[in-house]
Design a protein around this motif. Sequence first.
Motif, short mmCIF file in Angstrom:
data_model
loop_
_atom_site.label_atom_id
_atom_site.label_comp_id
_atom_site.label_asym_id
_atom_site.label_seq_id
_atom_site.Cartn_x
_atom_site.Cartn_y
_atom_site.Cartn_z
N VAL A 117 41.46 -25.79 -86.68
CA VAL A 117 42.05 -25.30 -85.43
C VAL A 117 43.26 -26.16 -85.12
N PHE A 118 44.38 -25.53 -84.89
CA PHE A 118 45.61 -26.27 -84.58
C PHE A 118 46.07 -25.97 -83.16
N ARG A 119 46.81 -26.89 -82.60
CA ARG A 119 47.48 -26.65 -81.33
C ARG A 119 48.91 -27.14 -81.46
N PRO A 120 49.78 -26.64 -80.61
CA PRO A 120 51.17 -27.10 -80.68
C PRO A 120 51.23 -28.60 -80.42
N ASP A 121 52.11 -29.29 -81.13
CA ASP A 121 52.25 -30.73 -80.98
C ASP A 121 53.14 -31.03 -79.78
N GLU A 122 52.53 -30.93 -78.60
CA GLU A 122 53.29 -31.14 -77.37
C GLU A 122 52.70 -32.31 -76.60
N VAL A 123 53.56 -33.00 -75.88
CA VAL A 123 53.10 -34.12 -75.05
C VAL A 123 52.31 -33.56 -73.88
N ARG A 124 51.10 -34.11 -73.69
CA ARG A 124 50.24 -33.67 -72.57
C ARG A 124 49.76 -34.90 -71.83
#
Lengths: 502, 116
Positions: free
Chosen positions: B79-86
């Motif tokens: 499962v991947f998610r966008p590589d965004e700062v959270r």
Amino acid sequence: MSGELTRRSAAELAELIASGQVSAVDVAQAHLDRIAAVDGEVRAFLHVDAETTLAQARAVDERRAAGERLGPLAGVPIAHKDVFTTADMPTTAGSRILQGWRPPYDATITARLRAAGLVIIGKTNMDEFAMGSSTENSAYGPTRNPWDTSRIPGGSSGGSSAAVAAYEAPLATGTDTGGSIRQPAAVTGIVGVKPTYGGSSRYGLIAFASSLDTPGPFARNVLDAALLHEAFSGHDPMDSTSIDRPVPPVVEAARRGDVAGLRVGVVRELGGEGYQPGVLARFNDSVELLESLGAKVVEVSCPHFGYALPAYYLIAPSECSSNLARFDAMRYGLRVGDDGTRSAEEVMALTRAEGFGPEVKRRIMLGTYALSSGYYDAYYGKAQQVRTLITRDFDAAFEQVDVLVSPTTPTTAFPIGDRVDDPMAMYLADLATIPANLAGNAAISVPCGLSDDGLPVGLQIMAPTLADDRVYRVGAAVERALEDRWGGPLLAKAPELAEADR
Amino acid sequence: MSNERAAGGAAPGAASTGSAITRDEVAHLARLSRLALGEDELGHFAAQLDEIISAVARVQQVAAQDIPPTSHALPITNVFRPDEVRPSLAPEQALAEAPAAEEQRFRVPRILGEEA
């Protein structure tokens, strides 16, 4: 009114609150009073905080007063198993290594309870890290069965089952890794459901065996369990094994509750030797009842189910030995022996020896053994192959029938202390519940009568993966027919607990 | 934790005949598991683990040479998610439950041997 409120179902309480007949604060207070009166004896809770509870209830009342339309369980109190992280309450998983730990975040299940307006009334006792079938492995002492306080309430979610059976809360959460919801539900005369693996989120659930751990509901009736199931289930991006599919229509199924024309399979391998005669008698009555309600009952063979227990006691300890490596005394939890001279490794070993109880140590070492090179193929590898065979047995059975049934447990609640130093005897409590954990499919336990010893017996109904609605449909049909026969729920036959002076 | 062989001498095949797990093997498992067990515990656990291992060894009776293993009930894909700062935990939140903290870090006992 206060005493009466604790006898109501979750659905009724939510309706009373939504229509303004009672406030959520009144409902919360009634349950806090009940806890104060009986929990000294039952010991279902590890943590109860009246102020936090009443603040949550007040918030629901304010939302209602502001004209907000509330969800179907808003304002209903719930007992929350101490294995789910809660940012506003301690979370210990029944272990001394996490005594007093305040997690920095809420589990997804916790967050969804809050979003649904459920009022978390406290954290319930459990076998340490969910390893056990009696709550006797809790570092904080055992919970007692409300039917007979000299007996176990089941485990590992025994605090949750006892809280619901003792009218301390109408609902509770649990986790089922090898039967830890269904077995405690069965021995306390209530309803417990293991949803399809991946149907309920594991994010913020303190891990025991990650390929098996499944959160699920406890309630005093099938509809309430379905309402809770629906409230906390569904896809969670924070859990990589969460299923991205709609939640099966469990509430609709619980309301429908019929079995006409349904094909029901009796699992030949889950009965007979090792099962208490009174348990088998109630099970056989239930099978006859299903036939009388129009179900088509056949016997089905699942030839590898006899190997489920040994496979489970290799797979679960193997996963636990890896998962529990995180308790290293460095970032949170207990630290023992850090005297400035000892190394990190020595401190780690001292901390784990003092912080873990005997069953957790046994399972960590058993898992370490099963995963060791030279033993891996003979133990863990074989167990994984058995897991395939059990899944195939289920697949073949579900080609012939819509649901499978068995007794939930081989015996009724045993006396506290009976099996505490006999691990193999304790493990047998999970004999009938483990297959569904290994295959991942849905299963329920519903009360089906009393054994010769006057203690409750559970009927297990198993359905294919993602057919969770089916276990509710059949469970509700059995419940309705039995309650008609009994003139009320099985739990009404439980002796009244003495209420302590407040 | 490494998966070193649990017992020095015993051959893997010996396990299937239900041979006893010794006190020394338990001591070795305890070391691998980072559990500082007392002498009395070793003997107690040896007897219990022996009984459990003999019982679970029944999985070896299943003829399953050509059966694929199942590690997981459902088919799993990455499962991947966008590589965004959270947003993440603030240092004080992350350190709030630390047994010891210093300069916004976890303080740990020495990690090297004394002779190092």
